[in-house]
Every structure is written in C-alpha cells, then in structure tokens.
Design a protein around this motif. Structure first.
Motif, PDB file in Angstrom:
ATOM      1  N   GLN A   1      37.306 -46.228   7.788  1.00 37.73           N
ATOM      2  CA  GLN A   1      35.944 -46.702   7.514  1.00 37.73           C
ATOM      3  C   GLN A   1      35.828 -48.225   7.523  1.00 37.73           C
ATOM      4  O   GLN A   1      34.745 -48.756   7.312  1.00 37.73           O
ATOM      5  N   ILE A   2      36.940 -48.924   7.771  1.00 42.59           N
ATOM      6  CA  ILE A   2      36.914 -50.374   7.760  1.00 42.59           C
ATOM      7  C   ILE A   2      37.254 -50.911   9.141  1.00 42.59           C
ATOM      8  O   ILE A   2      38.145 -50.404   9.821  1.00 42.59           O
ATOM      9  N   GLU A   3      36.476 -51.908   9.584  1.00 47.85           N
ATOM     10  CA  GLU A   3      36.725 -52.596  10.849  1.00 47.85           C
ATOM     11  C   GLU A   3      37.022 -54.059  10.531  1.00 47.85           C
ATOM     12  O   GLU A   3      36.297 -54.684   9.761  1.00 47.85           O
TER      13      GLU A   3
ATOM     14  N   GLY B   1      36.081 -55.123   0.173  1.00 47.59           N
ATOM     15  CA  GLY B   1      35.621 -54.100   1.095  1.00 47.59           C
ATOM     16  C   GLY B   1      36.114 -52.713   0.709  1.00 47.59           C
ATOM     17  O   GLY B   1      35.371 -51.724   0.778  1.00 47.59           O
ATOM     18  N   ILE B   2      37.366 -52.625   0.285  1.00 45.99           N
ATOM     19  CA  ILE B   2      37.923 -51.333  -0.135  1.00 45.99           C
ATOM     20  C   ILE B   2      37.204 -50.834  -1.381  1.00 45.99           C
ATOM     21  O   ILE B   2      36.856 -49.652  -1.492  1.00 45.99           O
ATOM     22  N   ALA B   3      36.958 -51.739  -2.324  1.00 42.16           N
ATOM     23  CA  ALA B   3      36.212 -51.350  -3.524  1.00 42.16           C
ATOM     24  C   ALA B   3      34.824 -50.836  -3.156  1.00 42.16           C
ATOM     25  O   ALA B   3      34.355 -49.833  -3.712  1.00 42.16           O
ATOM     26  N   ALA B   4      34.166 -51.505  -2.206  1.00 46.40           N
ATOM     27  CA  ALA B   4      32.839 -51.067  -1.779  1.00 46.40           C
ATOM     28  C   ALA B   4      32.888 -49.655  -1.195  1.00 46.40           C
ATOM     29  O   ALA B   4      32.026 -48.814  -1.482  1.00 46.40           O
ATOM     30  N   LEU B   5      33.898 -49.385  -0.382  1.00 46.81           N
ATOM     31  CA  LEU B   5      34.031 -48.051   0.203  1.00 46.81           C
ATOM     32  C   LEU B   5      34.295 -47.001  -0.872  1.00 46.81           C
ATOM     33  O   LEU B   5      33.714 -45.916  -0.858  1.00 46.81           O
TER      34      LEU B   5
ATOM     35  N   PRO C   1      23.955 -49.918  -5.973  1.00 50.64           N
ATOM     36  CA  PRO C   1      23.929 -48.580  -5.372  1.00 50.64           C
ATOM     37  C   PRO C   1      24.398 -48.691  -3.921  1.00 50.64           C
ATOM     38  O   PRO C   1      23.623 -49.031  -3.023  1.00 50.64           O
ATOM     39  N   LEU C   2      25.650 -48.401  -3.670  1.00 54.68           N
ATOM     40  CA  LEU C   2      26.247 -48.643  -2.354  1.00 54.68           C
ATOM     41  C   LEU C   2      26.250 -47.423  -1.443  1.00 54.68           C
ATOM     42  O   LEU C   2      26.703 -47.507  -0.300  1.00 54.68           O
ATOM     43  N   SER C   3      25.753 -46.314  -1.895  1.00 53.78           N
ATOM     44  CA  SER C   3      25.824 -45.081  -1.117  1.00 53.78           C
ATOM     45  C   SER C   3      25.261 -45.270   0.291  1.00 53.78           C
ATOM     46  O   SER C   3      24.149 -45.762   0.475  1.00 53.78           O
TER      47      SER C   3
ATOM     48  N   ARG D   1      30.553 -47.858   5.497  1.00 56.55           N
ATOM     49  CA  ARG D   1      31.340 -48.615   6.475  1.00 56.55           C
ATOM     50  C   ARG D   1      31.449 -50.053   5.999  1.00 56.55           C
ATOM     51  O   ARG D   1      30.516 -50.611   5.417  1.00 56.55           O
ATOM     52  N   VAL D   2      32.611 -50.663   6.244  1.00 59.22           N
ATOM     53  CA  VAL D   2      32.842 -52.067   5.913  1.00 59.22           C
ATOM     54  C   VAL D   2      33.349 -52.797   7.146  1.00 59.22           C
ATOM     55  O   VAL D   2      34.200 -52.291   7.886  1.00 59.22           O
ATOM     56  N   VAL D   3      32.817 -53.978   7.365  1.00 59.98           N
ATOM     57  CA  VAL D   3      33.328 -54.896   8.385  1.00 59.98           C
ATOM     58  C   VAL D   3      33.930 -56.089   7.654  1.00 59.98           C
ATOM     59  O   VAL D   3      33.240 -56.786   6.905  1.00 59.98           O
ATOM     60  N   GLY D   4      35.229 -56.301   7.827  1.00 60.75           N
ATOM     61  CA  GLY D   4      35.926 -57.426   7.210  1.00 60.75           C
ATOM     62  C   GLY D   4      36.238 -58.489   8.233  1.00 60.75           C
ATOM     63  O   GLY D   4      36.639 -58.180   9.358  1.00 60.75           O
ATOM     64  N   ILE D   5      36.077 -59.745   7.843  1.00 62.19           N
ATOM     65  CA  ILE D   5      36.301 -60.885   8.741  1.00 62.19           C
ATOM     66  C   ILE D   5      37.183 -61.892   8.025  1.00 62.19           C
ATOM     67  O   ILE D   5      36.938 -62.217   6.859  1.00 62.19           O
ATOM     68  N   ASP D   6      38.214 -62.398   8.708  1.00 61.23           N
ATOM     69  CA  ASP D   6      39.066 -63.424   8.114  1.00 61.23           C
ATOM     70  C   ASP D   6      39.709 -64.245   9.231  1.00 61.23           C
ATOM     71  O   ASP D   6      39.928 -63.739  10.338  1.00 61.23           O
TER      72      ASP D   6
END
Length: 291
Positions: free
Chosen positions: A207-209, A171-175, A154-156, A181-186
C-alpha cells in the motif's frame, strides 16, 4: 572490547584537519561535538557548520599506545588546549540500548513498538518499528507531534503523502490507522529502502509507494505530512502545497518553536491554519487547504 576516547577542544577552522589526523593514527571513529552547549540549528544545503568551541572526539582501541600522538598534539596545540584521554566502560552497548527502548503511545489508538518488546495492547493500532539508519522512531518530539496528529484524523480510505519519509513511520502509521494508500518521498535512497522494509514488516508494503524527488508523481492527496526542517518547508512551500487537495489536511514539523509562527503565516496563503502545537523546543503547524 575495551575503548578509550581522546577529547580535544579546538577552534572550528582546525577541527576537520585534527579529525583527519586522529584517523591517521588509527581512530575507529571521529566525531565533532559542541564543547560549550552552543545552539546551532539549520546549515544551508551542502554546508558543514561547526561550533565556535568544537570538541573533536576520537575513539581508539584501549590497547593502542597513544603516547606519541599525545606528544605530537601537545607540541602543536596551544598550552591551554584541553587534551583528555578517558576510558570507556566495556559493556554490551547494543543490549543496553535495546533494554531502554520501550513501546510508546501516541494519541488514543496508536503505539510504536520495537520488535523485541511485547505489544502492550493487542487491540490497539500497533506499528512495529526498530530504529535504524533513517530518521523516525517516535522518540523525537517532531515525530511524536505528527503521530498524535495522524491519530486524531479520520483516515479511512484516504490518500496520504509523507514528504521526507525517513524510516516511513508516519506513512506506515497512517496506513495502520486506516489510510488506503501512502506515497512517501525522500532525498535519501537509504530512507526509501528503510521505509519499504518497515512497511513490509508491518504488512502494508503493497500500500506504500516510495520515490526519490526526481521521480515523484503529480497527485492530490487527502492528507500531507512533512516532518523535515523549517528551511526546506519554506523553499518547498509550493511543492508541498500542490500535493494537498482542496479541503485536504496538512501537517508540518521539524520546526523549532521560534520558527513556527513564520511557517504558519507562510502557509496561511493556501490553508486555514490551526493553533500551533508545541512539545519542548519543537513545534507542529497544521491546517486545512482552502476550497
């Protein structure tokens, strides 16, 4: 354009020098492959590992005269060394690849769809993603394991950290599944750019940082997913754990099934661990952070 490939079996200590020689002779690409299907998993950071029996493959224009190169190789390599020249069929490789890349379903709601294919279910959660430079299209078992895990949460309104975001697919799938909001790190700047481009294509770019490790923020997320490798998962346990709030969910993949129990035990210090999920040779470890 027609191509020919030159294949040469060699011990690993000679492979790089041989590859450089093929490049000097005009090879359009040089690759190193396993000549005998030997398992070889995780190199150390900065280490280049080659197999005990390495095959060096050079790709040449079919119009190139390789007779002088073949004579040179035969004079320098052992008499029993494999030196083989093969024609490659001249075809539209990009079109053939596109024809064989289809929409894929993960869990009950989520589909990953290439842009040139019709969406199978307009009412499903559809992520439009074309393969590119960064890892992550859903075709690899580690990505599939993480996508199915996300589909079951339940990601709401949740905050998600995608540690080692690659293409940004998780992250995109989660959104698209409801995260706020998603924070991506690489570590790879190309991955950061690919993630942003793919997020924009899916109308979730705002919505992604995205951050390189040296710029990563301090925060506590509801969900943390890290699809990397067992070595970094061990070395970065404290960093990854710190991102997950008490009661938050964690999923780890990029793990061979033989490595999964070790990773599960390592993270059990801070998490109530679930059963290990297996697909083929790969595994996913997940759990809930202790209160």
């Amino acid at each position: 354009m027609a191509w020919i490939q030159l294949r040469i079996n060699t011990p690993p200590q000679a492979a790089e020098a041989l590859g450089e020689r093929l490049s000097d002779w005009g090879a359009q690409a040089v690759t190193f492959v396993d000549a005998k299907d030997t398992p070889w998993y995780e190199p150390k950071p900065g280490e280049v590992q080659l197999w005990p029996d390495t095959q060096v493959v050079g790709l040449f224009d079919a119009e190139d005269d390789l007779t002088p190169l073949l004579l040179e190789l035969k004079s320098q390599l052992p008499p029993d060394a494999l030196i083989k020249l093969d024609p490659l069929e001249d075809k539209d490789w990009e079109r053939e690849w596109m024809d064989n890349f289809h929409p894929m379903q993960f869990g009950t709601r989520l589909w990953i769809c290439p842009s040139w294919r019709e969406v199978p279910d307009a009412n499903a959660v559809n992520v439009m993603l074309d393969p590119g430079l960064a890892f992550g299209t859903g075709t690899h078992p580690t990505t599939a394991l993480c996508l199915r895990w996300l589909d079951g949460l339940p990601l709401s309104e949740s905050l998600v950290v995608d540690f080692g975001c690659g293409s940004g697919i998780l992250g995109i799938a989660a959104l698209k599944l409801g995260a706020k909001r998603v924070v991506g790190i690489d570590i790879d700047p190309q991955a950061i750019q690919a993630s942003q481009d793919n997020a924009n294509r899916n109308q979730v770019g705002e919505q992604i940082e995205l951050y390189l490790p040296q710029n990563q923020p301090a925060l506590k997320a509801d969900v943390v997913v890290a699809n990397i490798l067992a070595g970094p998962l061990r070395e970065l346990r404290e960093v990854i754990t710190a991102y997950c709030r008490p009661g938050g969910k964690l999923a780890l993949s990029g793990i061979l099934k033989e490595q999964a129990e070790d990773i599960r035990q390592l993270y059990s210090e801070d998490f109530d661990m679930d059963d290990i999920a297996i697909e083929g040779d790969w595994a996913r470890v997940s759990g809930t952070r202790h209160p």
